[in-house]
Design a protein around this motif. Structure first.
Motif, PDB file in Angstrom:
ATOM      1  N   VAL A 396       3.893  42.591   2.580  1.00 59.85           N
ATOM      2  CA  VAL A 396       4.399  41.627   3.564  1.00 59.85           C
ATOM      3  C   VAL A 396       4.504  42.305   4.935  1.00 59.85           C
ATOM      4  N   ALA A 397       4.932  43.570   4.935  1.00 59.21           N
ATOM      5  CA  ALA A 397       5.036  44.312   6.198  1.00 59.21           C
ATOM      6  C   ALA A 397       3.681  44.384   6.883  1.00 59.21           C
ATOM      7  N   HIS A 398       2.633  44.676   6.113  1.00 58.42           N
ATOM      8  CA  HIS A 398       1.297  44.753   6.706  1.00 58.42           C
ATOM      9  C   HIS A 398       0.862  43.387   7.237  1.00 58.42           C
ATOM     10  N   ASP A 399       1.194  42.318   6.502  1.00 56.40           N
ATOM     11  CA  ASP A 399       0.807  40.980   6.968  1.00 56.40           C
ATOM     12  C   ASP A 399       1.512  40.644   8.284  1.00 56.40           C
ATOM     13  N   ILE A 400       2.794  41.015   8.387  1.00 54.88           N
ATOM     14  CA  ILE A 400       3.527  40.765   9.638  1.00 54.88           C
ATOM     15  C   ILE A 400       2.883  41.580  10.763  1.00 54.88           C
ATOM     16  N   LEU A 401       2.535  42.835  10.458  1.00 59.50           N
ATOM     17  CA  LEU A 401       1.937  43.682  11.499  1.00 59.50           C
ATOM     18  C   LEU A 401       0.547  43.185  11.905  1.00 59.50           C
ATOM     19  N   ASP A 402      -0.158  42.533  10.984  1.00 62.54           N
ATOM     20  CA  ASP A 402      -1.448  41.936  11.363  1.00 62.54           C
ATOM     21  C   ASP A 402      -1.233  40.923  12.489  1.00 62.54           C
ATOM     22  N   VAL A 403      -0.164  40.120  12.370  1.00 58.19           N
ATOM     23  CA  VAL A 403       0.132  39.128  13.415  1.00 58.19           C
ATOM     24  C   VAL A 403       0.521  39.843  14.709  1.00 58.19           C
ATOM     25  N   VAL A 404       1.334  40.892  14.559  1.00 57.14           N
ATOM     26  CA  VAL A 404       1.759  41.664  15.740  1.00 57.14           C
ATOM     27  C   VAL A 404       0.536  42.224  16.470  1.00 57.14           C
ATOM     28  N   VAL A 405      -0.378  42.812  15.706  1.00 58.90           N
ATOM     29  CA  VAL A 405      -1.569  43.414  16.314  1.00 58.90           C
ATOM     30  C   VAL A 405      -2.387  42.344  17.014  1.00 58.90           C
ATOM     31  N   SER A 406      -2.521  41.183  16.376  1.00 62.56           N
ATOM     32  CA  SER A 406      -3.331  40.149  17.013  1.00 62.56           C
ATOM     33  C   SER A 406      -2.644  39.640  18.278  1.00 62.56           C
ATOM     34  N   GLU A 407      -1.306  39.540  18.282  1.00 64.23           N
ATOM     35  CA  GLU A 407      -0.577  39.150  19.507  1.00 64.23           C
ATOM     36  C   GLU A 407      -0.776  40.190  20.605  1.00 64.23           C
ATOM     37  N   LEU A 408      -0.656  41.466  20.217  1.00 64.41           N
ATOM     38  CA  LEU A 408      -0.801  42.534  21.217  1.00 64.41           C
ATOM     39  C   LEU A 408      -2.201  42.501  21.818  1.00 64.41           C
ATOM     40  N   THR A 409      -3.174  42.188  20.984  1.00 66.53           N
ATOM     41  CA  THR A 409      -4.554  42.185  21.466  1.00 66.53           C
ATOM     42  C   THR A 409      -4.795  40.980  22.353  1.00 66.53           C
ATOM     43  N   THR A 410      -4.377  39.794  21.891  1.00 65.82           N
ATOM     44  CA  THR A 410      -4.716  38.593  22.668  1.00 65.82           C
ATOM     45  C   THR A 410      -3.953  38.554  23.992  1.00 65.82           C
ATOM     46  N   THR A 411      -2.745  39.054  24.014  1.00 61.93           N
ATOM     47  CA  THR A 411      -2.010  39.014  25.279  1.00 61.93           C
ATOM     48  C   THR A 411      -2.224  40.310  26.067  1.00 61.93           C
ATOM     49  N   ALA A 412      -3.016  41.225  25.476  1.00 63.34           N
ATOM     50  CA  ALA A 412      -3.330  42.509  26.123  1.00 63.34           C
ATOM     51  C   ALA A 412      -2.082  43.142  26.709  1.00 63.34           C
ATOM     52  N   ARG A 413      -1.012  43.122  25.882  1.00 63.82           N
ATOM     53  CA  ARG A 413       0.259  43.631  26.377  1.00 63.82           C
ATOM     54  C   ARG A 413       0.214  45.140  26.569  1.00 63.82           C
ATOM     55  N   ALA A 414       0.232  45.546  27.797  1.00 60.25           N
ATOM     56  CA  ALA A 414       0.428  46.959  28.131  1.00 60.25           C
ATOM     57  C   ALA A 414      -0.419  47.934  27.341  1.00 60.25           C
ATOM     58  N   ALA A 415      -1.638  47.453  26.985  1.00 60.20           N
ATOM     59  CA  ALA A 415      -2.461  48.309  26.121  1.00 60.20           C
ATOM     60  C   ALA A 415      -2.754  49.653  26.775  1.00 60.20           C
ATOM     61  N   THR A 416      -2.924  49.640  28.066  1.00 57.97           N
ATOM     62  CA  THR A 416      -3.325  50.901  28.701  1.00 57.97           C
ATOM     63  C   THR A 416      -2.283  51.435  29.666  1.00 57.97           C
ATOM     64  N   THR A 417      -1.167  50.693  29.821  1.00 61.01           N
ATOM     65  CA  THR A 417      -0.151  51.135  30.781  1.00 61.01           C
ATOM     66  C   THR A 417       0.540  52.391  30.282  1.00 61.01           C
ATOM     67  N   PRO A 418       0.598  53.444  31.110  1.00 61.59           N
ATOM     68  CA  PRO A 418       1.313  54.626  30.640  1.00 61.59           C
ATOM     69  C   PRO A 418       2.786  54.302  30.425  1.00 61.59           C
ATOM     70  N   LYS A 419       3.405  54.895  29.400  1.00 62.35           N
ATOM     71  CA  LYS A 419       4.799  54.572  29.072  1.00 62.35           C
ATOM     72  C   LYS A 419       5.771  55.303  29.979  1.00 62.35           C
ATOM     73  N   GLU A 420       6.870  54.625  30.267  1.00 58.83           N
ATOM     74  CA  GLU A 420       7.996  55.264  30.938  1.00 58.83           C
ATOM     75  C   GLU A 420       8.595  56.273  29.976  1.00 58.83           C
ATOM     76  N   PRO A 421       8.970  57.450  30.432  1.00 59.47           N
ATOM     77  CA  PRO A 421       9.659  58.335  29.504  1.00 59.47           C
ATOM     78  C   PRO A 421      11.000  57.737  29.117  1.00 59.47           C
ATOM     79  N   GLU A 422      11.419  57.960  27.885  1.00 60.73           N
ATOM     80  CA  GLU A 422      12.716  57.417  27.438  1.00 60.73           C
ATOM     81  C   GLU A 422      13.865  58.146  28.103  1.00 60.73           C
ATOM     82  N   PRO A 423      14.949  57.411  28.440  1.00 61.02           N
ATOM     83  CA  PRO A 423      16.108  58.127  28.971  1.00 61.02           C
ATOM     84  C   PRO A 423      16.633  59.115  27.934  1.00 61.02           C
ATOM     85  N   THR A 424      17.020  60.304  28.369  1.00 59.87           N
ATOM     86  CA  THR A 424      17.502  61.280  27.382  1.00 59.87           C
ATOM     87  C   THR A 424      19.027  61.291  27.382  1.00 59.87           C
TER      88      THR A 424
END
Ligand code: CTP
Length: 424
Positions: A396-424
């Motif tokens: 079930v986890a993989h099936d949910i992640l399949d949807v997540v991956v397809s959302e990330l791909t179709t909305t091209a969410r921040a695919a190439t944006t460099p990440k902000e470093p996390e506050p320490t």
């Protein structure tokens, strides 16, 4: 199933004679079986028998055939390693990674799934050292089959008897099928380079030093999502509320207890995350005050009224802010029996919380919580049912992640944006 290259390790216990049945069943099923007995195993069953049944030469000596680096060759070529019987001694050696014979070296040189069938006297099986070694192996993904309960070699009986050959063979082949299906879900590491935050477990709101308000969440679905995301290449932060789990391999584990602690960790981790999955069951209320001393019962027969105050809604808090580049996945645990109403509740909850996806699962006295299986409906941004999934919590986890991956791909969410470093 296509033919597999299988190593059958046999170690020195009386049940070694039954391992011949394991080898035979695997050969008859069309697999190429290489038997690696320990010296001890050969005291119980002869090499000619193993060679005849496996139809392959049998070696035990690390120092034979050095030119072909036999342990590496056998280990690397294996699709599956089955060790039956696995004695307490071998289990201890596997747990510590000792490699003082051909079998130990073969296991270390292999990335194939490992299935072991322990066999020993009940006292040895129950010994804390064996319990700890088995727990270590399980946490590393080793499948443990049995032991069965029954008559042992002497007059005693109890848990310790090796599982029957057909049970071992079925479990071993299932294990390969499960690994293959996980691999088919993520042939290219489709979450590579993504940061995924998963909350799991159930929060506890203390009343006094010995009591809390909690819930029955086992955390299994959230952990399965964290593990599945990790195996698909994501960097995973797992925020675990009151889970007694060993650290899932490769995840950044942050342990919390109350809803407020969970909120702080989730909000911090969500900065720069590509995906936040709120699988944790969060207490909606907490006691107005926490007593420093154990609350004593009243001498009268009067009841007790607890005054509670609302906890922040963590998901709604994230969803109410613009969150470009971060996909928010909520969960809804509902007791509604009717499917249509269940989906309607999920739709309303997704909208109310501003989640991008909402995973609805039915819970009840006997449904949802501690089970290893789950059935979910995933609702998308426009309220549509995007997918329905049921099966083990990992699948079930993989099936949910399949949807997540397809959302990330179709909305091209921040695919190439460099990440902000996390506050320490
Ligand atoms: N959630 C949250 N903070 C809360 C309560 C819930 O972030 N204080 C999240 C959960 O992690 C889950 C989603 O909201 O992803 C829905 O949780 P659920 O318990 O089903 O819903 P509630 O909001 O508590 O609504 P209700 O209990 O009224 O059904």
């Amino acid at each position: 199933m296509s033919p597999l290259n299988i190593v059958v390790g046999i170690t020195g216990g009386i049940a070694a004679y039954k391992a011949v049945g394991v080898v035979r069943a695997l050969v008859l099923a069309g697999h190429d079986v290489h038997v690696v007995p320990t010296e001890g195993a050969l005291r119980f069953v002869g090499r000619p028998t193993l060679e005849a049944i496996s139809r392959n030469p049998v070696h035990t000596d690390l120092y034979e055939g050095v030119a072909e680096v036999r342990h590496v060759a056998i280990g690397q070529a294996a699709d599956l390693i089955v060790i039956a019987p696995a004695t307490a001694n071998t289990i201890a050696k596997l747990a510590t990674g000792l490699a003082d014979d051909l079998l130990g070296n073969t296991v270390l040189a292999s990335e194939a799934p490992v299935v072991i069938a322990p066999a020993m006297h009940t006292e040895m099986w129950r010994h804390p050292a064996t319990r700890a070694n088995i727990a270590t192996l399980r946490s590393r993904g080793v499948t443990v089959v049995g032991p069965a309960v029954g008559q042992l070699t002497g007059s005693d009986s109890g848990p310790g008897r090796m599982a029957e050959p057909e049970v071992i063979v079925a479990a071993a082949l299932d294990r390969v099928a499960a690994s293959a299906s996980a691999a088919a879900h993520h042939p290219t590491g489709d979450l590579g380079g993504r940061r995924v935050v998963v909350s799991a477990g159930g929060t506890r709101e203390p009343l006094d030093p010995v009591r809390f308000l909690g819930n029955r969440s086992s955390g299994k679905q959230g952990i399965a999502i964290a593990e599945a995301a990790r195996s698909r290449g994501a960097e995973v932060i797992l925020i675990a509320a009151n889970l007694e789990v060993a650290d899932p391999e490769g995840c950044d584990l942050r342990r919390v207890s109350t809803a407020l602690e969970l909120r702080d960790e989730v909000v911090a981790a969500a900065q720069g995350a590509d995906v936040v999955v709120m699988a944790a069951a969060v207490a909606d209320y907490r006691p107005v005050s926490v007593s420093d001393a154990k609350i004593k019962k009243d001498t009268s027969d009067a009841g007790l009224t607890l005054e509670l105050v609302r906890n922040p809604d963590i998901l709604a808090g994230l969803g109410s802010e613009p969150h470009p580049g971060t996909l928010l996945v909520g969960f809804a645990a509902e007791t509604e029996p009717d499917d249509e109403h269940l989906v309607a509740l999920g739709r309303a909850k997704r909208e109310a919380k501003g989640a991008d996806l909402l995973v609805v699962n039915r819970v009840g006295w006997n449904e949802g919580f501690a089970s290893d299986e789950n059935a979910v409906v995933v609702i998308g941004a426009n309220g549509d049912v995007v997918t329905r999934a049921h099966g083990t919590k990992l699948s079930v986890a993989h099936d949910i992640l399949d949807v997540v991956v397809s959302e990330l791909t179709t909305t091209a969410r921040a695919a190439t944006t460099p990440k902000e470093p996390e506050p320490t």
